[in-house]
Design a protein around this motif. Structure first.
Motif, PDB file in Angstrom:
ATOM      1  N   ARG A  56       4.490  15.236  69.813  1.00  0.00           N
ATOM      2  CA  ARG A  56       4.682  13.802  69.589  1.00  0.00           C
ATOM      3  C   ARG A  56       5.493  13.544  68.309  1.00  0.00           C
ATOM      4  N   GLN A  57       5.285  14.344  67.284  1.00  0.00           N
ATOM      5  CA  GLN A  57       5.953  14.161  65.994  1.00  0.00           C
ATOM      6  C   GLN A  57       7.272  14.911  65.884  1.00  0.00           C
ATOM      7  N   SER A  58       7.597  15.690  66.875  1.00  0.00           N
ATOM      8  CA  SER A  58       8.767  16.572  66.766  1.00  0.00           C
ATOM      9  C   SER A  58      10.085  15.832  66.967  1.00  0.00           C
ATOM     10  N   VAL A  59      11.116  16.447  66.410  1.00  0.00           N
ATOM     11  CA  VAL A  59      12.488  15.990  66.621  1.00  0.00           C
ATOM     12  C   VAL A  59      13.303  17.198  67.060  1.00  0.00           C
ATOM     13  N   ALA A  60      14.350  16.932  67.799  1.00  0.00           N
ATOM     14  CA  ALA A  60      15.250  18.008  68.225  1.00  0.00           C
ATOM     15  C   ALA A  60      16.101  18.437  67.039  1.00  0.00           C
ATOM     16  N   VAL A  61      16.409  19.712  66.972  1.00  0.00           N
ATOM     17  CA  VAL A  61      17.200  20.237  65.863  1.00  0.00           C
ATOM     18  C   VAL A  61      18.544  19.496  65.742  1.00  0.00           C
ATOM     19  N   GLU A  62      19.079  19.040  66.865  1.00  0.00           N
ATOM     20  CA  GLU A  62      20.355  18.324  66.850  1.00  0.00           C
ATOM     21  C   GLU A  62      20.251  16.962  66.163  1.00  0.00           C
ATOM     22  N   GLU A  63      19.033  16.423  66.034  1.00  0.00           N
ATOM     23  CA  GLU A  63      18.836  15.107  65.437  1.00  0.00           C
ATOM     24  C   GLU A  63      18.741  15.148  63.922  1.00  0.00           C
ATOM     25  N   VAL A  64      18.605  16.331  63.342  1.00  0.00           N
ATOM     26  CA  VAL A  64      18.466  16.463  61.899  1.00  0.00           C
ATOM     27  C   VAL A  64      19.850  16.645  61.283  1.00  0.00           C
ATOM     28  N   GLN A  65      20.123  15.852  60.256  1.00  0.00           N
ATOM     29  CA  GLN A  65      21.422  15.947  59.601  1.00  0.00           C
ATOM     30  C   GLN A  65      21.622  17.366  59.071  1.00  0.00           C
ATOM     31  N   GLU A  66      22.761  17.919  59.368  1.00  0.00           N
ATOM     32  CA  GLU A  66      23.079  19.306  59.045  1.00  0.00           C
ATOM     33  C   GLU A  66      24.064  19.391  57.891  1.00  0.00           C
ATOM     34  N   ASP A  67      23.860  20.373  57.016  1.00  0.00           N
ATOM     35  CA  ASP A  67      24.865  20.737  56.021  1.00  0.00           C
ATOM     36  C   ASP A  67      25.442  22.061  56.516  1.00  0.00           C
ATOM     37  N   PRO A  68      26.642  22.041  57.109  1.00  0.00           N
ATOM     38  CA  PRO A  68      27.187  23.252  57.723  1.00  0.00           C
ATOM     39  C   PRO A  68      27.562  24.356  56.737  1.00  0.00           C
ATOM     40  N   THR A  69      27.405  24.102  55.435  1.00  0.00           N
ATOM     41  CA  THR A  69      27.777  25.124  54.462  1.00  0.00           C
ATOM     42  C   THR A  69      26.611  26.002  54.028  1.00  0.00           C
ATOM     43  N   ILE A  70      25.379  25.587  54.349  1.00  0.00           N
ATOM     44  CA  ILE A  70      24.214  26.359  53.906  1.00  0.00           C
ATOM     45  C   ILE A  70      23.276  26.661  55.069  1.00  0.00           C
ATOM     46  N   VAL A  71      22.416  27.641  54.864  1.00  0.00           N
ATOM     47  CA  VAL A  71      21.410  28.015  55.856  1.00  0.00           C
ATOM     48  C   VAL A  71      20.262  27.015  55.779  1.00  0.00           C
ATOM     49  N   GLU A  72      19.869  26.514  56.969  1.00  0.00           N
ATOM     50  CA  GLU A  72      18.799  25.526  57.059  1.00  0.00           C
ATOM     51  C   GLU A  72      17.881  25.849  58.239  1.00  0.00           C
ATOM     52  N   LEU A  73      16.740  25.168  58.280  1.00  0.00           N
ATOM     53  CA  LEU A  73      15.861  25.231  59.436  1.00  0.00           C
ATOM     54  C   LEU A  73      16.672  24.836  60.659  1.00  0.00           C
TER      55      LEU A  73
END
Length: 144
Positions: free
Chosen positions: A57-74
């Motif tokens: 219920r609380q989850s979001v798709a990884v595509e919905e999270v703002q990405e910084d393409p220069t660093i490693v992220e969740l």
């Protein structure tokens, strides 16, 4: 699709991760139905079911999270190289998704903590339970 900024650690799931969690939820529901009412086993299943339902219920798709393409992220797939030149690809995922594949690692793991926030080309020190070791980040890309 709009992107969302998240300030706390969200339940960020890949498409495969969401499907896997839904399968685990269905399995837990079937198992709970087959146990005695009021038993400790049934209570354990019901607690797991509640936790998985809350996470979905609380989850979001990884595509919905703002990405910084220069660093490693969740939500990233990362290619690393060890001191002898061996390469490995890992997927940094939410702990609920980590057991869905041998290459999936929890964002809470020592390896993920060492990689997060760093860039391809950088060397990182992993503070592992068996002892520290170094890796070079070769590449990263966003999972879907």
């Amino acid at each position: 699709m709009s992107k969302v900024m998240l300030s706390t650690t969200p339940v960020v799931l890949t498409t495969a991760g969401r499907a896997g969690l839904q399968e685990r939820l269905a399995s837990a529901r079937r198992a709970a139905a087959g146990t005695d009412e009021g038993s400790a086993e049934r209570q354990r299943f019901l607690a797991e079911i509640t936790a998985m339902e809350d996470a979905l219920r609380q989850s979001v798709a990884v595509e919905e999270v703002q990405e910084d393409p220069t660093i490693v992220e969740l939500g990233d797939e990362v290619v690393v190289q060890d001191a002898v030149g061996a390469e490995e690809t890992v997927r940094i995922v939410h702990p609920l998704e980590a057991r869905q594949g041998a290459d999936h690692i929890s964002v809470d793991s020592p390896l993920a903590r060492a990689l997060l926030g760093h860039r391809p080309g950088e060397r990182v020190l992993v503070d592992a339970p068996a002892g520290p070791y170094e890796l070079t980040i070769l590449d990263r890309r966003r999972l879907s």
